[in-house]
Scaffold this active site. Structure first.
Site, PDB file in Angstrom:
ATOM      1  CB  THR A 157      39.702  45.037  24.542  1.00 20.06           C
ATOM      2  OG1 THR A 157      40.490  44.379  23.545  1.00 20.06           O
ATOM      3  CG2 THR A 157      40.519  45.197  25.819  1.00 20.06           C
ATOM      4  CD  GLU A 161      39.956  43.704  30.363  1.00 19.46           C
ATOM      5  OE1 GLU A 161      39.823  43.412  31.574  1.00 19.46           O
ATOM      6  OE2 GLU A 161      40.782  43.148  29.623  1.00 19.46           O
TER       7      GLU A 161
HETATM    8  N1  ARG Z   1      43.015  41.419  29.660  1.00 19.95           N
HETATM    9  C1  ARG Z   1      43.205  40.814  28.365  1.00 19.95           C
HETATM   10  C2  ARG Z   1      44.583  41.169  27.844  1.00 19.95           C
HETATM   11  O1  ARG Z   1      45.009  42.297  27.976  1.00 19.95           O
HETATM   12  C3  ARG Z   1      42.165  41.274  27.385  1.00 19.95           C
HETATM   13  C4  ARG Z   1      41.857  40.307  26.307  1.00 19.95           C
HETATM   14  C5  ARG Z   1      40.844  40.868  25.342  1.00 19.95           C
HETATM   15  N2  ARG Z   1      40.712  40.041  24.195  1.00 19.95           N
HETATM   16  C6  ARG Z   1      40.275  40.511  23.004  1.00 19.95           C
HETATM   17  N3  ARG Z   1      40.097  39.706  22.000  1.00 19.95           N
HETATM   18  N4  ARG Z   1      40.028  41.774  22.833  1.00 19.95           N
HETATM   19  O2  ARG Z   1      45.281  40.336  27.305  1.00 19.95           O
HETATM   20 ZN    ZN Z   2      40.500  38.905  31.217  1.00 17.67          ZN
END
Ligand code: ARG
Ligand code: ZN
Ligand code: CA
Length: 248
Positions: A157, A161
Site C-alpha cells: 500500500t 501511494e
Molecule cells: N488507494 C488504494 C485503496 O485504498 C490503495 C491500494 C493499495 N493496494 C494494495 N494491494 N496494497 O484502495
Molecule cells: Zn491509487
C-alpha cells in the site's frame, strides 16, 4: 543508470487511545521502510515472477528511503477519513516535518475500507505526503506478530501511494480503454484489476500489466514498476520539477 535519490521519511503514527494495536511498533515501521527500499530499487524477490513479455521493462527507480524520525500521537478519533485532518496538529493530527525535503507518512485508521491515499506533486506543502492504515503498513514476512491484515500485509500500500506521490497514475488511467496513464510502456487497461489475476489477463486488446504496483491487486500479486514510470517519477526531482528541492 541514474544517481541514487535519498528521501528522509517522517512517520507519524496517530493511534486511537482505546486501540493500542494501532500504535504499531518500531520494528513494524522498519519492515515497511525495508519494503520501500526493495521495491524502489528492484531488490524485491518477487520481481522474478514478472512475465517474459514485461521483464525487460522492470525498473530500478534508484530511490532510497531513510527513516528520519517517528512521531507518535494518540487521539480519541476512531477514523480520520480523507480530509487531511490527520496532517494538522490544530485539527488533532500531526503537522508535516520538512515537507520541502522529506516524505511525511501518516499511519492512522482512515476508515471506509480505504487502505491509503496520497497527494500528487504540486499540492500544498502543509498536506504533502501519504496516509496509510496501520494494518497495511509493514510486512508480515518479517514477523507474524505485527498488526497487519492479509492480503494487504506485504507493505505494498505504501509502495502504491508513494507511486502517486511521485506523480504516477493508476495503470488504467482512472478511465476506460481510451484513457492512458501517460506512461508508454504500461499497457492499456479499462479499469482496475483486483485480487490475484493470472497471466495473461486480457483487456483493451492487450495483456494487462496486473502485477504493476499501480493496479489494485493483492500485495503478493503486485511486484513491479516500469522504465516509463521511472522516467515520469524521477522527473519530479529534476531541475524545475515539483520536488526539485529534495535533491541538492
Ligand atoms: N488507494 C488504494 C485503496 O485504498 C490503495 C491500494 C493499495 N493496494 C494494495 N494491494 N496494497 O484502495
Ligand atoms: Zn491509487
Ligand atoms: Ca500506458
Amino acid at each position: 543508470t541514474t544517481a541514487t535519490i535519498t528521501i528522509p521519511v517522517y512517520v507519524h503514527v496517530v493511534s486511537n487511545v482505546n486501540k493500542p494495536e494501532e500504535d504499531i511498533s518500531d520494528a513494524q515501521i522498519q519492515s515497511q521502510i525495508a519494503v520501500l527500499n526493495a521495491d524502489f530499487q528492484k531488490l524485491n524477490s518477487d520481481a522474478s515472477q514478472t512475465p517474459a513479455e514485461f521483464a525487460s521493462r522492470v525498473a530500478n527507480f534508484n530511490i532510497q528511503f531513510v527513516l528520519a524520525r517517528t512521531i507518535r500521537k494518540s487521539s480519541t478519533k476512531t477514523q480520520w477519513g480523507t480530509n487531511d485532518a490527520v496532517k494538522s496538529t490544530k485539527r488533532g493530527g500531526s503537522d508535516p516535518i520538512n515537507p520541502e525535503t522529506s516524505l511525511n507518512i501518516w499511519v492512522c485508521n482512515i476508515g471506509g475500507g480505504i487502505l491509503g491515499y496520497a497527494q500528487f506533486p504540486g499540492g500544498s506543502l502543509a498536506t504533502d505526503g501519504v496516509v496509510v492504515g496501520p494494518q497495511y503498513f509493514g510486512s508480515s514476512a518479517v514477523s507474524n506478530n505485527f498488526y497487519l491484515e492479509a492480503p494487504y500485509d506485504k507493505g505494498r500500500t505504501a509502495t502504491h501511494e508513494i507511486g502517486h506521490w511521485l506523480n504516477l497514475r493508476h495503470i488504467w488511467g482512472d478511465g476506460g480503454c481510451g484513457v492512458d496513464d501517460f506512461v508508454a510502456d504500461t499497457p492499456l487497461a479499462g479499469g482496475p484489476n483486483y485480487r490475484c489475476p493470472g497471466y495473461p489477463t486480457v483487456g483493451c486488446g492487450n495483456n494487462m500489466m496486473t502485477m504493476n504496483y499501480m493496479d489494485y491487486t493483492y500485495d503478493a500479486c503486485m511486484y513491479m514498476f516500469t522504465e516509463g514510470q521511472k522516467t515520469r517519477a524521477r522527473a519530479v526531482f529534476a531541475s524545475g520539477g515539483p520536488r526539485s528541492s529534495f535533491v541538492t
